[in-house]
Design a protein around this motif. Structure first.
Motif, PDB file in Angstrom:
ATOM      1  N   THR A 162     -19.533 -27.150   0.872  1.00 16.05           N
ATOM      2  CA  THR A 162     -18.137 -27.371   0.489  1.00 16.05           C
ATOM      3  C   THR A 162     -17.746 -28.831   0.643  1.00 16.05           C
ATOM      4  OG1 THR A 162     -17.615 -25.123   1.204  1.00 16.05           O
ATOM      5  CG2 THR A 162     -15.767 -26.630   0.910  1.00 16.05           C
ATOM      6  N   VAL A 163     -18.198 -29.471   1.722  1.00 17.32           N
ATOM      7  CA  VAL A 163     -17.859 -30.876   1.948  1.00 17.32           C
ATOM      8  C   VAL A 163     -18.434 -31.753   0.841  1.00 17.32           C
ATOM      9  CG1 VAL A 163     -18.187 -32.826   3.521  1.00 17.32           C
ATOM     10  CG2 VAL A 163     -17.675 -30.559   4.446  1.00 17.32           C
ATOM     11  N   VAL A 164     -19.712 -31.520   0.511  1.00 14.83           N
ATOM     12  CA  VAL A 164     -20.349 -32.333  -0.528  1.00 14.83           C
ATOM     13  C   VAL A 164     -19.702 -32.084  -1.883  1.00 14.83           C
ATOM     14  CG1 VAL A 164     -22.524 -32.794  -1.712  1.00 14.83           C
ATOM     15  CG2 VAL A 164     -22.513 -32.398   0.758  1.00 14.83           C
ATOM     16  N   ARG A 165     -19.398 -30.821  -2.175  1.00 12.45           N
ATOM     17  CA  ARG A 165     -18.793 -30.498  -3.471  1.00 12.45           C
ATOM     18  C   ARG A 165     -17.415 -31.134  -3.605  1.00 12.45           C
ATOM     19  NH1 ARG A 165     -18.891 -26.892  -7.869  1.00 12.45           N
ATOM     20  NH2 ARG A 165     -17.417 -27.896  -9.290  1.00 12.45           N
ATOM     21  N   ASN A 166     -16.597 -31.096  -2.560  1.00 15.23           N
ATOM     22  CA  ASN A 166     -15.285 -31.733  -2.615  1.00 15.23           C
ATOM     23  C   ASN A 166     -15.406 -33.235  -2.844  1.00 15.23           C
ATOM     24  OD1 ASN A 166     -13.924 -29.329  -2.241  1.00 15.23           O
ATOM     25  ND2 ASN A 166     -13.737 -29.579  -0.029  1.00 15.23           N
ATOM     26  N   TYR A 167     -16.371 -33.858  -2.192  1.00 14.78           N
ATOM     27  CA  TYR A 167     -16.575 -35.302  -2.358  1.00 14.78           C
ATOM     28  C   TYR A 167     -16.936 -35.627  -3.802  1.00 14.78           C
ATOM     29  CZ  TYR A 167     -18.828 -39.859  -1.928  1.00 14.78           C
ATOM     30  OH  TYR A 167     -19.180 -41.177  -2.106  1.00 14.78           O
ATOM     31  N   ILE A 168     -17.846 -34.860  -4.382  1.00 18.41           N
ATOM     32  CA  ILE A 168     -18.249 -35.099  -5.773  1.00 18.41           C
ATOM     33  C   ILE A 168     -17.069 -34.862  -6.725  1.00 18.41           C
ATOM     34  CG2 ILE A 168     -19.790 -34.323  -7.611  1.00 18.41           C
ATOM     35  CD1 ILE A 168     -21.820 -33.611  -5.435  1.00 18.41           C
ATOM     36  N   PHE A 220     -11.842 -52.455  -4.018  1.00 26.32           N
ATOM     37  CA  PHE A 220     -11.196 -51.780  -2.892  1.00 26.32           C
ATOM     38  C   PHE A 220     -12.111 -50.688  -2.343  1.00 26.32           C
ATOM     39  CE2 PHE A 220      -8.475 -48.149  -1.569  1.00 26.32           C
ATOM     40  CZ  PHE A 220      -7.979 -48.705  -0.414  1.00 26.32           C
ATOM     41  N   ALA A 221     -12.291 -50.676  -1.033  1.00 28.07           N
ATOM     42  CA  ALA A 221     -13.199 -49.722  -0.392  1.00 28.07           C
ATOM     43  C   ALA A 221     -12.381 -48.662   0.339  1.00 28.07           C
ATOM     44  CB  ALA A 221     -14.127 -50.433   0.586  1.00 28.07           C
ATOM     45  N   ASP A 222     -12.325 -47.470  -0.234  1.00 29.32           N
ATOM     46  CA  ASP A 222     -11.689 -46.332   0.431  1.00 29.32           C
ATOM     47  C   ASP A 222     -12.708 -45.698   1.369  1.00 29.32           C
ATOM     48  OD1 ASP A 222      -9.193 -44.276   0.070  1.00 29.32           O
ATOM     49  OD2 ASP A 222     -11.064 -43.203   0.459  1.00 29.32           O
ATOM     50  N   HIS A 223     -12.296 -45.370   2.591  1.00 27.11           N
ATOM     51  CA  HIS A 223     -13.218 -44.826   3.583  1.00 27.11           C
ATOM     52  C   HIS A 223     -13.830 -43.508   3.140  1.00 27.11           C
ATOM     53  CE1 HIS A 223     -11.265 -47.300   7.050  1.00 27.11           C
ATOM     54  NE2 HIS A 223     -12.143 -47.993   6.351  1.00 27.11           N
ATOM     55  N   TYR A 224     -13.055 -42.700   2.440  1.00 25.58           N
ATOM     56  CA  TYR A 224     -13.575 -41.400   2.020  1.00 25.58           C
ATOM     57  C   TYR A 224     -14.572 -41.554   0.877  1.00 25.58           C
ATOM     58  CZ  TYR A 224     -13.672 -36.562   0.394  1.00 25.58           C
ATOM     59  OH  TYR A 224     -14.093 -35.312   0.002  1.00 25.58           O
ATOM     60  N   LEU A 225     -14.207 -42.329  -0.136  1.00 25.51           N
ATOM     61  CA  LEU A 225     -15.111 -42.515  -1.274  1.00 25.51           C
ATOM     62  C   LEU A 225     -16.342 -43.302  -0.883  1.00 25.51           C
ATOM     63  CD1 LEU A 225     -12.607 -43.379  -4.160  1.00 25.51           C
ATOM     64  CD2 LEU A 225     -13.510 -41.144  -3.502  1.00 25.51           C
ATOM     65  N   GLY A 227      -7.803 -43.932   3.573  1.00 23.52           N
ATOM     66  CA  GLY A 227      -8.471 -42.637   3.570  1.00 23.52           C
ATOM     67  C   GLY A 227      -9.204 -42.370   4.880  1.00 23.52           C
ATOM     68  N   HIS A 228      -9.616 -41.104   5.071  1.00 24.33           N
ATOM     69  CA  HIS A 228     -10.368 -40.705   6.259  1.00 24.33           C
ATOM     70  C   HIS A 228     -11.867 -40.819   5.988  1.00 24.33           C
ATOM     71  CE1 HIS A 228      -6.519 -38.509   6.242  1.00 24.33           C
ATOM     72  NE2 HIS A 228      -6.541 -38.656   7.549  1.00 24.33           N
ATOM     73  N   ARG A 229     -12.594 -41.043   7.028  1.00 29.65           N
ATOM     74  CA  ARG A 229     -14.044 -41.003   6.889  1.00 29.65           C
ATOM     75  C   ARG A 229     -14.492 -39.555   6.730  1.00 29.65           C
ATOM     76  NH1 ARG A 229     -15.840 -46.018   7.720  1.00 29.65           N
ATOM     77  NH2 ARG A 229     -14.529 -47.418   8.974  1.00 29.65           N
ATOM     78  N   ARG A 230     -15.566 -39.349   5.997  1.00 30.81           N
ATOM     79  CA  ARG A 230     -15.983 -37.998   5.634  1.00 30.81           C
ATOM     80  C   ARG A 230     -16.463 -37.196   6.829  1.00 30.81           C
ATOM     81  NH1 ARG A 230     -20.359 -38.757   1.258  1.00 30.81           N
ATOM     82  NH2 ARG A 230     -20.487 -36.495   1.498  1.00 30.81           N
ATOM     83  N   THR A 231     -16.683 -37.834   7.969  1.00 25.69           N
ATOM     84  CA  THR A 231     -17.140 -37.101   9.158  1.00 25.69           C
ATOM     85  C   THR A 231     -16.026 -36.264   9.777  1.00 25.69           C
ATOM     86  OG1 THR A 231     -16.675 -39.084  10.467  1.00 25.69           O
ATOM     87  CG2 THR A 231     -18.936 -38.766   9.699  1.00 25.69           C
ATOM     88  N   TYR A 232     -14.752 -36.549   9.416  1.00 29.25           N
ATOM     89  CA  TYR A 232     -13.637 -35.808   9.997  1.00 29.25           C
ATOM     90  C   TYR A 232     -13.409 -34.508   9.231  1.00 29.25           C
ATOM     91  CZ  TYR A 232     -12.515 -40.153  12.431  1.00 29.25           C
ATOM     92  OH  TYR A 232     -12.579 -41.268  13.222  1.00 29.25           O
ATOM     93  N   VAL A 233     -12.915 -33.510   9.964  1.00 27.26           N
ATOM     94  CA  VAL A 233     -12.568 -32.245   9.336  1.00 27.26           C
ATOM     95  C   VAL A 233     -11.299 -32.441   8.492  1.00 27.26           C
ATOM     96  CG1 VAL A 233     -11.911 -29.851   9.734  1.00 27.26           C
ATOM     97  CG2 VAL A 233     -13.622 -30.944  11.204  1.00 27.26           C
ATOM     98  N   GLY A 234     -11.326 -31.939   7.265  1.00 25.08           N
ATOM     99  CA  GLY A 234     -10.172 -32.089   6.380  1.00 25.08           C
ATOM    100  C   GLY A 234      -9.968 -33.498   5.876  1.00 25.08           C
ATOM    101  N   ALA A 235     -11.039 -34.303   5.792  1.00 26.78           N
ATOM    102  CA  ALA A 235     -10.924 -35.686   5.328  1.00 26.78           C
ATOM    103  C   ALA A 235     -10.477 -35.726   3.873  1.00 26.78           C
ATOM    104  CB  ALA A 235     -12.263 -36.400   5.501  1.00 26.78           C
ATOM    105  N   MET A 236      -9.673 -36.739   3.547  1.00 27.29           N
ATOM    106  CA  MET A 236      -9.169 -36.932   2.186  1.00 27.29           C
ATOM    107  C   MET A 236      -9.092 -38.427   1.900  1.00 27.29           C
ATOM    108  SD  MET A 236      -6.089 -34.181   1.733  1.00 27.29           S
ATOM    109  CE  MET A 236      -5.883 -34.686   0.025  1.00 27.29           C
ATOM    110  N   PRO A 237      -9.095 -38.820   0.625  1.00 28.30           N
ATOM    111  CA  PRO A 237      -8.871 -40.238   0.307  1.00 28.30           C
ATOM    112  C   PRO A 237      -7.460 -40.665   0.679  1.00 28.30           C
ATOM    113  CG  PRO A 237      -9.822 -39.035  -1.555  1.00 28.30           C
ATOM    114  CD  PRO A 237      -9.391 -38.018  -0.563  1.00 28.30           C
ATOM    115  N   GLY A 238      -7.233 -41.977   0.604  1.00 34.19           N
ATOM    116  CA  GLY A 238      -5.903 -42.503   0.896  1.00 34.19           C
ATOM    117  C   GLY A 238      -4.929 -42.245  -0.234  1.00 34.19           C
ATOM    118  N   LYS A 239      -3.675 -42.614   0.004  1.00 35.13           N
ATOM    119  CA  LYS A 239      -2.620 -42.345  -0.977  1.00 35.13           C
ATOM    120  C   LYS A 239      -2.839 -43.122  -2.277  1.00 35.13           C
ATOM    121  CE  LYS A 239       1.125 -41.125   2.189  1.00 35.13           C
ATOM    122  NZ  LYS A 239       1.351 -39.800   1.613  1.00 35.13           N
TER     123      LYS A 239
END
Length: 820
Positions: free
Chosen positions: A303-309, A466-471, A407-419
């Protein structure tokens, strides 16, 4: 109490029996039903029926099942005389009773001898009348019985809860009334409909109604069965498909065909190839798709990988919306939406002109600074409309988490990109107009500093990557037209200010507010309140009085609220008189009846020149304000008291002003030790409002000098500027806002620092023509213009004049001159 030895056939027509009320249950004759009983009155009635009435009891249903102690009017008039077959006491104090319905009965609620009474034994009794039912066999009834028997057989097939023996027993009944009463308890029908069946005395009519309900129940049960079967089949199909997919994956892996065209991963790869991304970014996403292919779908990692893609593929990589660079159209749109604001309009038109000449142009970063209500956010929306771009607004007020921007780093639960990234996904284009609202109201805490995260976003030299932590991929923000808004620059860090082009929106003149109200605000409010130009006649004098006496702001937000209040009251008058063609006239004289008493005083200056009272000019986030300073002298020992909730900067300005006056005591004709004989109290009114800023020095010095020399300060003059210990006047900021406040307060003359003379080019001519602006460089020049020398006696108006009062503070030679 006599005993009863009757059955349902040979019973008296009138008999007194214990009565028990039922909740959402209707008892029918010739039916057996188990019930749980917990109310004390009902238990007492059952016990009495067993002991004294040969187990006979009258059961009647409550109209309102939620009522704990029903009265006579809360019960239906018809019920069933029943017999208690069995009673079992349970450990929790309730009892389980098996009832058999015998015959229908009626009780009269209000008639004598038939009332619903509570006797001394605390259980209800009722005198009931048996209802005779004709149940003769007729051809119509026989045909109906056969139809019901056939329906019962079908009902028994679809309803597994109904025992075959029960169906056989009901099918053996040959009379319509008996068959109807036997079938009815097995149907899932609302209790009020069951009560209606109980109160039907024609057996054929009753059986016909039961037959209708029985067919409906069969249809419902059949539909439920089909739905359950369909859901079960779908579940089995999904399980089968999952099993087959896993087999196909295993077979494809053995055959070296990992890119199965039917697989989900292959579809994602097709979407990836269609994106305008760099090859480096695509390789990164391909690795994630490969990881997803090798991960079981049931795992959390999948699920984490699929959401990221999905996030990466949903972003508008390189998707640019075609824009309209027509200068004429843009100017027309901006003028339609806003009155004035020439500088931001000119900057937008310049950008569009350059964009039409070059192929690649990085979007500018504008910062609109001004008081609330001057149109900062709305002009950003108009810019998007003028350029035919998407508009995105982000409110940064109260944002304190850096992850909101980066954005949040992908290691966190419920991570999302920034606004920023989330907004680009919503607008589906990579070149919107993005308004970052309230950029001055961000705060920092242990979660990071969001203003520092904005540095990369708003830096034209960096935001192309621009480097978003999540992407964790570089994203190009250089095509975005960034517009930030703020009420003040003081709370914005200097590195962030350096990235932006500052455009100040100081506020509107009274004439500008009149035109804005007439051309923009009033038509908008009329439409919102269902009115038109013919319904409301609002004169220009009335609008000007609203501006002067009911609002006190640099913008027009309060003005719009007052216009909305007038529209509401006008709508009420139109509705009350039921005349949609009525015209409501609001004049200068009738304005009080619509808005009440005036809230503010127009012209805030003092009515006459006073000793120790000077008028300063202050800048606030709401615009410019007049600042009154009062000084009082009292016999004492040289104590200086400063009140009015002043900040550290203004308190230091007051001390600097006092030191300047002491250092110039010879120039003013004061004794060198004058300060040791008086206490000086400096006060700025409106003590509940905090005040601070580096522009009140000459105002404080003028008020103190006026009090010491007993020379009044001109009441039609205001001043702004900081003072040094040597009497130099330093430049200040917010000159336009301060001059607007002076103009609004009916000030005639304004003293400004000499170094601010260049800033007068930014001030509208409508203000300059009504004000006498005097640049000053020293405190001596300030006092020369500020002190009122209109009296007949000798006053301090220069080096050679003296002050006649405060003789105890003057030098001896000046005191003698004053007495002469």
């Amino acid at each position: 109490m006599p005993t009863f030895g009757f059955d349902g056939k040979n019973s008296p027509d009138h008999i007194e029996l214990p009565m028990m009320s039922l909740r959402e249950v209707v008892m029918f004759p010739r039916s057996i039903a188990p019930l749980f009983v917990g109310r004390e009155a009902s238990i007492k009635a059952i016990e009495t029926a067993i002991a004294d009435y040969d187990k006979h009891i009258f059961l009647v249903t409550q109209m309102n099942p939620e009522k704990e102690r029903p009265e006579a009017d809360d019960l239906f008039q018809y019920g069933t005389v029943s017999k208690i077959l069995q009673m079992l006491r349970l450990p929790d104090g309730t009892i389980k009773v098996l009832f058999e319905g015998l015959y229908r009965a009626k009780w009269e609620k209000g008639a004598k001898g038939f009332g619903y009474e509570l006797g001394e034994d605390e259980y209800p009794r009722a005198t009931v009348t048996r209802l005779d039912e004709g149940d003769e066999e007729t051809p119509e009834g026989a045909a109906l019985i056969r139809s019901v028997q056939e329906a019962l057989e079908e009902f028994g097939k679809v309803n597994k809860k109904l025992a075959p023996e029960a169906v056989l027993a009901m099918s053996s009944l040959k009379k319509p009334g008996q068959l109807a009463d036997s079938v009815m308890p097995h149907l899932k029908v609302e209790f009020r409909r069951k009560q209606e069946i109980l109160e039907m005395f024609d057996p054929v009519e009753r059986l016909e109604k039961v037959y209708e309900l029985l067919l409906g129940e069969i249809e419902i049960v059949s539909v439920e069965k089909r739905i359950k079967g369909r859901v079960k089949d779908q579940m089995e199909k999904n399980q089968r498909e999952y099993y087959l997919n896993e087999q196909m994956k295993a077979i494809s892996k053995e055959m070296g065909r990992e890119d199965d065209p039917a697989s989900e991963a292959h579809e994602l790869e097709e979407q990836l190839e269609a994106k305008e991304m760099s090859e480096e970014h695509k390789d990164r996403v391909r690795k994630e798709i490969k990881k997803m292919r090798q991960t079981p779908p049931s795992s959390a990692e999948y699920t984490v990988v699929r959401n990221y893609i999905d996030w990466i593929l949903d972003l508008p990589w390189g998707v640019i919306k075609p824009t309209d660079t027509s200068i004429e159209k843009a100017r027309k749109v901006l003028d339609e939406d806003h009155y004035g604001l020439e500088k931001p309009k000119e900057r937008i038109l310049e950008y569009m002109a350059v964009e039409s000449l070059v192929d690649k142009l990085r979007g500018p970063i504008l910062c609109l600074v001004g008081p609330p209500g001057v149109g900062k956010t709305s002009i950003a929306r108009s810019i998007a409309r003028a350029m035919d771009r998407e508009f995105v607004r982000l409110s940064l007020g109260g944002v304190r988490d850096e992850a909101e921007i980066r954005g949040h780093r992908r290691t966190y639960v419920g991570a999302m990109p920034g606004k920023i990234v989330q907004s680009l996904k919503r607008c589906e284009f990579n070149n919107p107009v993005m308004c970052l609202d309230e950029v001055d109201k961000m705060s920092a805490d242990f979660r990071g500093d969001p203003s520092s995260a904005l540095l990369e976003v708003l830096d034209p030299e960096q935001n192309y990557a621009f480097a978003d932590h999540y992407l964790d991929l570089d994203y190009d923000l250089s095509k975005i037209f960034f517009i930030t808004t703020a009420n003040s620059l003081q709370s914005i860090p200097l590195p962030l200010q350096d990235r932006m082009e500052i455009i100040r929106l100081p506020g509107y003149l009274e004439t500008e507010k009149l035109k804005i109200a007439r051309n923009f605000l009033l038509p908008k409010q009329l439409e919102m309140h269902g009115l038109n130009d013919a319904n409301l006649n609002l004169s220009d004098n009335a609008i000007m009085d609203i501006v002067r006496y009911y609002t006190k702001e640099a913008g027009v937000r309060s003005l719009e609220r007052e216009l909305a209040a007038i529209c509401r009251k006008s709508a009420m008058k139109i509705v009350e008189q039921d005349d949609r063609e009525k015209a409501v006239t609001v004049s200068k004289q009738s304005l009080n009846s619509f808005l009440g008493v005036p809230q503010y005083r127009y012209g805030e200056r003092e009515e006459q020149a006073l000793v120790g009272v000077s008028t300063g000019l202050a800048w606030t986030q709401m615009g410019g304000e007049l600042l009154m300073v009062e000084v009082a002298l009292m016999p004492g020992k040289g104590k200086v008291q400063i009140t009015g909730k002043l900040g550290d900067v203004m308190q230091e300005s007051a001390r600097a002003a006092m030191s300047y006056i002491r250092s110039r005591s010879d120039h003013f004709g004061l004794r060198p030790d004058f300060h040791q004989e008086v206490d000086i109290h400096v006060h700025v009114p409106e003590g509940a409002t905090p005040k601070d800023g580096p522009s009140a020095g000459i105002t404080l010095a003028s008020a103190i000098t006026s009090a010491l020399l007993n020379v009044p300060v001109r009441n039609d003059l205001a001043m702004t500027g900081e003072i040094t210990l040597r009497g130099r006047v330093l430049p200040i900021g917010g000159l336009r806002e301060k001059l607007l406040a002076a103009h609004r307060g009916l000030i005639k003359t304004v003293l400004i620092p000499q170094d601010n003379k260049k800033d007068l080019k930014e001030v509208p001519n409508a203000i300059l023509k009504d004000l006498e602006i005097i640049p000053v460089g020293t405190m001596d020049q300030v006092l020369e213009h500020a002190l009122d020398c209109s009296g007949g006696e000798k006053l301090f108006c220069g080096r050679n004049n003296v002050a006649p009062v405060a003789n105890g503070l003057l030098k001896d030679e000046y005191r003698k001159q004053a007495h002469q």
